[in-house]
Write a protein that holds these residues in place. Structure first.
Motif, PDB file in Angstrom:
ATOM      1  N   THR A   1       7.965   1.676  -0.504  1.00 14.51           N
ATOM      2  CA  THR A   1       7.367   2.972  -0.170  1.00 14.51           C
ATOM      3  C   THR A   1       6.472   2.836   1.049  1.00 14.51           C
ATOM      4  OG1 THR A   1       7.345   3.573  -2.524  1.00 14.51           O
ATOM      5  CG2 THR A   1       5.999   4.900  -1.038  1.00 14.51           C
ATOM      6  N   LEU A   2       6.567   3.789   1.949  1.00 16.94           N
ATOM      7  CA  LEU A   2       5.669   3.872   3.097  1.00 16.94           C
ATOM      8  C   LEU A   2       4.653   4.970   2.823  1.00 16.94           C
ATOM      9  CD1 LEU A   2       4.964   2.848   5.942  1.00 16.94           C
ATOM     10  CD2 LEU A   2       6.478   4.638   6.854  1.00 16.94           C
ATOM     11  N   ILE A   3       3.378   4.589   2.817  1.00 20.25           N
ATOM     12  CA  ILE A   3       2.278   5.527   2.556  1.00 20.25           C
ATOM     13  C   ILE A   3       1.766   6.059   3.892  1.00 20.25           C
ATOM     14  CG2 ILE A   3      -0.041   5.759   1.598  1.00 20.25           C
ATOM     15  CD1 ILE A   3       0.709   3.394  -0.275  1.00 20.25           C
ATOM     16  N   VAL A   4       1.642   7.377   3.987  1.00 22.81           N
ATOM     17  CA  VAL A   4       1.296   8.041   5.244  1.00 22.81           C
ATOM     18  C   VAL A   4       0.021   8.857   5.057  1.00 22.81           C
ATOM     19  CG1 VAL A   4       2.123   9.618   7.039  1.00 22.81           C
ATOM     20  CG2 VAL A   4       3.769   8.232   5.730  1.00 22.81           C
ATOM     21  N   SER A   5      -0.907   8.732   6.005  1.00 26.14           N
ATOM     22  CA  SER A   5      -2.069   9.623   6.021  1.00 26.14           C
ATOM     23  C   SER A   5      -2.841   9.412   7.308  1.00 26.14           C
ATOM     24  CB  SER A   5      -2.993   9.385   4.821  1.00 26.14           C
ATOM     25  OG  SER A   5      -3.893   8.315   5.074  1.00 26.14           O
ATOM     26  N   PRO A   6      -3.690  10.370   7.694  1.00 25.93           N
ATOM     27  CA  PRO A   6      -4.610  10.142   8.805  1.00 25.93           C
ATOM     28  C   PRO A   6      -5.626   9.062   8.428  1.00 25.93           C
ATOM     29  CG  PRO A   6      -4.423  12.484   8.280  1.00 25.93           C
ATOM     30  CD  PRO A   6      -3.783  11.727   7.151  1.00 25.93           C
ATOM     31  N   PRO A   7      -6.379   8.542   9.407  1.00 26.76           N
ATOM     32  CA  PRO A   7      -7.406   7.537   9.089  1.00 26.76           C
ATOM     33  C   PRO A   7      -8.436   8.069   8.107  1.00 26.76           C
ATOM     34  CG  PRO A   7      -7.012   7.628  11.470  1.00 26.76           C
ATOM     35  CD  PRO A   7      -6.283   8.789  10.868  1.00 26.76           C
ATOM     36  N   GLY A   8      -8.911   7.182   7.236  1.00 24.29           N
ATOM     37  CA  GLY A   8     -10.035   7.504   6.367  1.00 24.29           C
ATOM     38  C   GLY A   8      -9.712   8.227   5.079  1.00 24.29           C
ATOM     39  N   VAL A   9      -8.431   8.430   4.768  1.00 22.69           N
ATOM     40  CA  VAL A   9      -8.068   9.166   3.554  1.00 22.69           C
ATOM     41  C   VAL A   9      -8.019   8.257   2.329  1.00 22.69           C
ATOM     42  CG1 VAL A   9      -6.230  10.506   2.443  1.00 22.69           C
ATOM     43  CG2 VAL A   9      -6.885  10.999   4.801  1.00 22.69           C
ATOM     44  N   GLY A  10      -7.602   7.001   2.524  1.00 23.04           N
ATOM     45  CA  GLY A  10      -7.576   6.095   1.373  1.00 23.04           C
ATOM     46  C   GLY A  10      -6.323   5.246   1.257  1.00 23.04           C
ATOM     47  N   LYS A  11      -5.609   5.038   2.367  1.00 17.57           N
ATOM     48  CA  LYS A  11      -4.383   4.235   2.321  1.00 17.57           C
ATOM     49  C   LYS A  11      -4.661   2.824   1.818  1.00 17.57           C
ATOM     50  CE  LYS A  11      -3.386   4.764   6.692  1.00 17.57           C
ATOM     51  NZ  LYS A  11      -4.511   5.647   7.051  1.00 17.57           N
ATOM     52  N   THR A  12      -5.686   2.193   2.377  1.00 22.74           N
ATOM     53  CA  THR A  12      -5.998   0.812   2.000  1.00 22.74           C
ATOM     54  C   THR A  12      -6.480   0.741   0.560  1.00 22.74           C
ATOM     55  OG1 THR A  12      -6.604   0.376   4.307  1.00 22.74           O
ATOM     56  CG2 THR A  12      -7.283  -1.252   2.663  1.00 22.74           C
ATOM     57  N   THR A  13      -7.298   1.691   0.151  1.00 19.85           N
ATOM     58  CA  THR A  13      -7.766   1.741  -1.237  1.00 19.85           C
ATOM     59  C   THR A  13      -6.593   1.851  -2.203  1.00 19.85           C
ATOM     60  OG1 THR A  13      -9.854   2.776  -0.595  1.00 19.85           O
ATOM     61  CG2 THR A  13      -9.177   3.057  -2.880  1.00 19.85           C
ATOM     62  N   LEU A  14      -5.622   2.699  -1.853  1.00 19.03           N
ATOM     63  CA  LEU A  14      -4.450   2.879  -2.703  1.00 19.03           C
ATOM     64  C   LEU A  14      -3.606   1.605  -2.756  1.00 19.03           C
ATOM     65  CD1 LEU A  14      -2.658   4.671  -4.433  1.00 19.03           C
ATOM     66  CD2 LEU A  14      -1.625   5.579  -2.340  1.00 19.03           C
ATOM     67  N   LEU A  15      -3.359   0.982  -1.603  1.00 17.93           N
ATOM     68  CA  LEU A  15      -2.590  -0.260  -1.582  1.00 17.93           C
ATOM     69  C   LEU A  15      -3.277  -1.342  -2.415  1.00 17.93           C
ATOM     70  CD1 LEU A  15      -1.476  -0.516   2.158  1.00 17.93           C
ATOM     71  CD2 LEU A  15       0.015  -0.216   0.177  1.00 17.93           C
ATOM     72  N   ARG A  16      -4.579  -1.418  -2.311  1.00 21.89           N
ATOM     73  CA  ARG A  16      -5.350  -2.428  -3.042  1.00 21.89           C
ATOM     74  C   ARG A  16      -5.171  -2.251  -4.548  1.00 21.89           C
ATOM     75  NH1 ARG A  16     -10.347  -1.158  -1.112  1.00 21.89           N
ATOM     76  NH2 ARG A  16      -9.979  -2.403   0.756  1.00 21.89           N
ATOM     77  N   ASP A  17      -5.229  -1.022  -5.019  1.00 25.64           N
ATOM     78  CA  ASP A  17      -5.109  -0.788  -6.455  1.00 25.64           C
ATOM     79  C   ASP A  17      -3.666  -0.933  -6.926  1.00 25.64           C
ATOM     80  OD1 ASP A  17      -6.730  -0.156  -8.805  1.00 25.64           O
ATOM     81  OD2 ASP A  17      -5.476   1.633  -8.958  1.00 25.64           O
ATOM     82  N   LEU A  18      -2.709  -0.562  -6.098  1.00 29.12           N
ATOM     83  CA  LEU A  18      -1.305  -0.781  -6.451  1.00 29.12           C
ATOM     84  C   LEU A  18      -1.013  -2.273  -6.579  1.00 29.12           C
ATOM     85  CD1 LEU A  18       0.458   1.880  -4.185  1.00 29.12           C
ATOM     86  CD2 LEU A  18       0.285   1.938  -6.685  1.00 29.12           C
ATOM     87  N   ALA A  19      -1.569  -3.060  -5.671  1.00 29.66           N
ATOM     88  CA  ALA A  19      -1.384  -4.515  -5.756  1.00 29.66           C
ATOM     89  C   ALA A  19      -1.908  -5.034  -7.086  1.00 29.66           C
ATOM     90  CB  ALA A  19      -2.107  -5.203  -4.594  1.00 29.66           C
ATOM     91  N   TYR A  20      -3.081  -4.588  -7.466  1.00 24.23           N
ATOM     92  CA  TYR A  20      -3.683  -5.023  -8.737  1.00 24.23           C
ATOM     93  C   TYR A  20      -2.805  -4.604  -9.919  1.00 24.23           C
ATOM     94  CZ  TYR A  20      -6.783  -4.823 -12.765  1.00 24.23           C
ATOM     95  OH  TYR A  20      -7.310  -4.956 -14.020  1.00 24.23           O
TER      96      TYR A  20
END
Length: 305
Positions: free
Chosen positions: A144-163
């Motif tokens: 899956t490719l996650i799309v959003s403007p800066p500051g919305v939470g892409k990295t936060t989401l990836l971090r929790d998906l990894a966990y």
């Protein structure tokens, strides 16, 4: 139950601020960014608002702060300076200033006139409401490719998906994961801190260009899932296609406001044309957290959550 991390990036950030400014940053609930600009008020940015502090960074303080975040070795951070940021103690600090060019390429920014300190955080459960969109009918993750403007939470989401995927939470089974953490933001390791806990079956390659790290992982770490942040350019595209052709699930993110927008980028269009990702998810955020704004891929119709 979600685990808690001992690493406290907010404290790490506050500790590098000048004492006078540190004493003025009293409201830290939901604080996401601290913006320092030469001879301008300090700007604090929260999840749902902002405020200014009447503390003005002098030119000399900008120079001193740069030395502090470079651990008094600017030379050791030359490559990062060329790209306009410094990774310090697991936090990315963006830079503004006058670009010095050499042969048409940015050699560095000099002088530095602004800093954007982004404060990472692992909100365990951040993916809970959207996790189903990253799974197939058997309950296994799909590319899956996650799309959003800066500051919305892409990295936060990836971090929790990894966990979640590493620990087997809300999925069919646990998976072996490799995170390519070029800017030390997903796991946040660096300078003595252990970073965020992103799963007991997760390996991280940090401080490494994404394309190089992905190929290293494919060759030597046998990942079932590769995770990386903010892809862009032909080298990243080649590495993702290689992973896809090896049967590896890839979770990645890219800046954009919609699926129609990212289709205009040649490197992303090539990934779409070669079916590197099964799904494309545009995310947004409100007071309840991250949600899916737009979702499509393969035979999946366009969905608004």
């Amino acid at each position: 139950m979600y685990m808690q991390t001992e690493w406290k990036p907010l404290e790490a950030v506050l500790n590098i601020l000048p004492q006078g400014l540190r004493d003025m940053v009293t409201d830290t609930q939901g604080l996401e960014e601290i913006r320092l600009r030469s001879n301008m008020p300090v700007q604090l940015i929260y999840a749902h608002g902002e405020r200014q502090i009447d503390y003005r960074f002098s030119d000399s303080e900008c120079e001193s702060f740069l030395m502090e975040i470079c651990s008094y070795s600017v030379y050791a951070h030359e490559e990062e300076l060329k790209r306009g940021f410094i990774s310090h103690n697991g936090c990315r600090i963006g830079l503004a200033g006058k670009a010095v060019l050499k042969n048409g390429a940015v050699e560095r920014l000099l002088p530095i006139t602004g800093f954007n300190i982004r404060i990472p955080g692992h909100l365990y459960g951040a993916s809970k409401k959207v996790l189903k969109h990253f799974l197939n009918a058997e309950g296994n993750p799909v590319s899956t490719l996650i799309v959003s403007p800066p500051g919305v939470g892409k990295t936060t989401l990836l971090r929790d998906l990894a966990y979640c995927f590493s620990e087997g939470k809300s999925v069919a089974r646990p998976h072996k994961i490799v995170i390519i953490d070029e800017r030390n933001e997903i796991q946040g390791t660096g300078e003595g801190n252990a970073g965020f806990f992103v799963g007991s079956r997760t390996d991280t390659i940090s401080d490494c260009p994404k394309a190089v790290g992905m190929l290293m992982a494919i060759r030597s770490l046998s990942p079932e899932i590769l995770i990386t942040d903010e892809i862009g350019g032909d080298k990243d595209t080649e590495a993702i296609l290689e992973a896809a052709n090896c049967g590896i699930t890839v979770l990645a993110s890219v800046h954009g406001g919609s699926i129609a927008q990212i289709k205009r980028r040649p490197s992303i269009k090539r990934l779409m044309d070669n079916a590197a990702f099964e799904r494309y998810a545009v995310i947004a955020r409100n007071r309840e957290g991250i949600y899916i704004k737009e979702l499509c891929g393969g035979d999946l119709p366009l969905v608004y959550d």
